[in-house]
Design an enzyme around this catalytic site. Structure first.
Site, PDB file in Angstrom:
ATOM      1  N   HIS A 101       3.463  11.448   1.638  1.00 48.60           N
ATOM      2  CA  HIS A 101       2.201  11.181   0.930  1.00 48.60           C
ATOM      3  C   HIS A 101       1.593   9.835   1.330  1.00 48.60           C
ATOM      4  CE1 HIS A 101       2.297  14.596  -2.116  1.00 48.60           C
ATOM      5  NE2 HIS A 101       3.351  14.775  -1.341  1.00 48.60           N
ATOM      6  N   GLY A 153      -2.647   5.701   7.087  1.00 46.29           N
ATOM      7  CA  GLY A 153      -1.401   6.401   7.423  1.00 46.29           C
ATOM      8  C   GLY A 153      -0.196   5.754   6.773  1.00 46.29           C
ATOM      9  N   LEU A 182      21.457  20.303  -0.164  1.00 46.16           N
ATOM     10  CA  LEU A 182      21.890  20.504   1.225  1.00 46.16           C
ATOM     11  C   LEU A 182      20.691  20.665   2.150  1.00 46.16           C
ATOM     12  CD1 LEU A 182      24.707  23.207   0.765  1.00 46.16           C
ATOM     13  CD2 LEU A 182      24.979  20.710   0.862  1.00 46.16           C
TER      14      LEU A 182
HETATM   15 CA    CA Z   1      18.618  23.538   0.909  1.00 43.36          CA
END
Ligand code: CA
Ligand code: HEB
Length: 322
Positions: free
Chosen positions: A32, A51, A186
């Site tokens: 963002h 940016g 994960l």
């Molecule tokens: Ca995942």
């Protein structure tokens, strides 16, 4: 110096090195901040944003009130004391914290860490951060503008690998922390598989802007992830990530590097990636959630069949909030 920042973050923001909410939010913050840059606006004689210039944390009372930045006020606030006690630019800090954050997620690539960015002197304009209710056309053209054409529909898919370690707090506020895949802790390819399943339910209430039905209790699906997974320009690229851990690592490592320096000149920056921990190895094998099979896939890629994969044993999967 950077080692001290890293250790402070790990100890006091990421709970000793976990891939949990603060890590997810720190990664979201990198996007963002960085994506708020627009050569198209500059061409119209307007300020287009800087940016990866830290503006979201330097002018938080302005930028965290932009609609797509909802919820980011919290991580900006949490990062503030760290910025204050270390000698890094705000712009560098945001991207560095994102790289350290992802290093806590098993299966992740080691993200680049550069320092030397110039901090913003003015806030980015509103309207530059994609929303989950935007169409693929709107998202593809926004990302292409921000990156001077580099982030096309293929690289947009690569960027969205980030949603493998992610949840939504504000899309449906009745179920905060609803993950986008069954393994939000994960960095794996379950996200690409699970978004391709036929949607059957909402984790909370229906009718929220930017949300469509998911296939698993507790999981929230963004409309933008759903439509990009099915768009003819991106569907085959999306499917190609399913069960391809190496590709997910390599492509996300590549696009994060370029995302994290938008608006900055790479020649002015110093590569400090060695400070970023090597993430733990991947865990588990790509699978259909319990109760679901390839028959539940909405095949969108016309060229390649969906990979054949095992189904988790046991009763239908429910995902817990993060
Ligand atoms: Ca995942
Ligand atoms: Fe994202 C989250 C959208 C891209 C990272 N996302 C998210 C959400 C949304 C979104 C809506 C939820 C929020 C709340 O909380 O509610 N994205 C989006 C879009 C796009 C994106 C529309 C374009 C297509 N992302 C992205 C990227 C990245 C990201 C590129 C990186 C790099 N996200 C993220 C994360 C998360 C998110 C990490 C999670 C956070 C948490 O968990 O908190």
């Amino acid at each position: 110096m950077l080692f001290a920042v890293r250790d402070d973050l790990q100890e006091n923001l990421f709970h000793g090195g976990l891939c949990t909410a603060e890590a997810h939010e720190s990664l979201r913050l990198t996007f963002h901040d960085a994506i708020a840059i627009s050569p198209a606006l500059e061409a119209q004689g307007k300020f287009g944003g800087g940016g990866a210039d830290g503006s979201i944390a330097i002018f938080p009372e302005i930028e965290t009130n932009f609609h797509p930045n909802i919820g980011l006020d919290e991580i900006v606030e949490l990062q503030k004391p760290f910025v204050a006690r270390h000698n890094l630019s705000v712009a560098d800090f945001i991207q560095f914290a994102g790289a350290i954050a992802l290093s806590n997620c098993p299966g992740a690539p080691q993200l680049a860490a550069f320092v030397g960015r110039k901090d913003a002197t003015q806030p980015a304009p509103d309207g530059l951060v994609p929303e989950p209710f935007h169409t693929p056309d709107e998202i593809f053209s926004r990302l292409a503008d921000a990156s001077q054409g580099e982030f096309d529909e293929i690289l947009t898919v690569w960027l969205l690998t980030a949603h493998t370690v992610a949840a939504a707090n504000d899309v449906d506020p009745t179920v905060p922390g609803s993950p986008f895949d069954s393994t939000p802790g994960l960095f794996d390819t379950q996200f690409f598989l699970e978004t391709q399943l036929r949607g059957t339910l909402f984790p909370g209430t229906g009718g929220n802007q930017g949300e469509v039905e998911s296939a698993i209790k507790g999981e929230l699906r963004l409309q933008s992830d759903h439509t990009i997974a099915r768009d003819s320009r991106s569907a085959c690229e999306w499917q190609s990530f399913v069960n391809n851990q190496t590709k997910a690592q390599q492509m996300f490592q590549f696009v994060f590097h370029d995302l994290s320096i938008l608006g900055q000149n790479i020649d002015d920056l110093v590569d400090c990636t060695e400070v970023v921990p090597i993430p733990p190895p991947p865990q588990g094998e790509t699978h259909f959630p319990a109760g679901l099979t390839v028959a539940d896939i909405e095949q969108a890629c016309a060229e390649t069949p969906f990979p054949s994969l095992p189904t988790d044993p046991g009763p239908a999967t429910t995902v817990a909030p993060v």
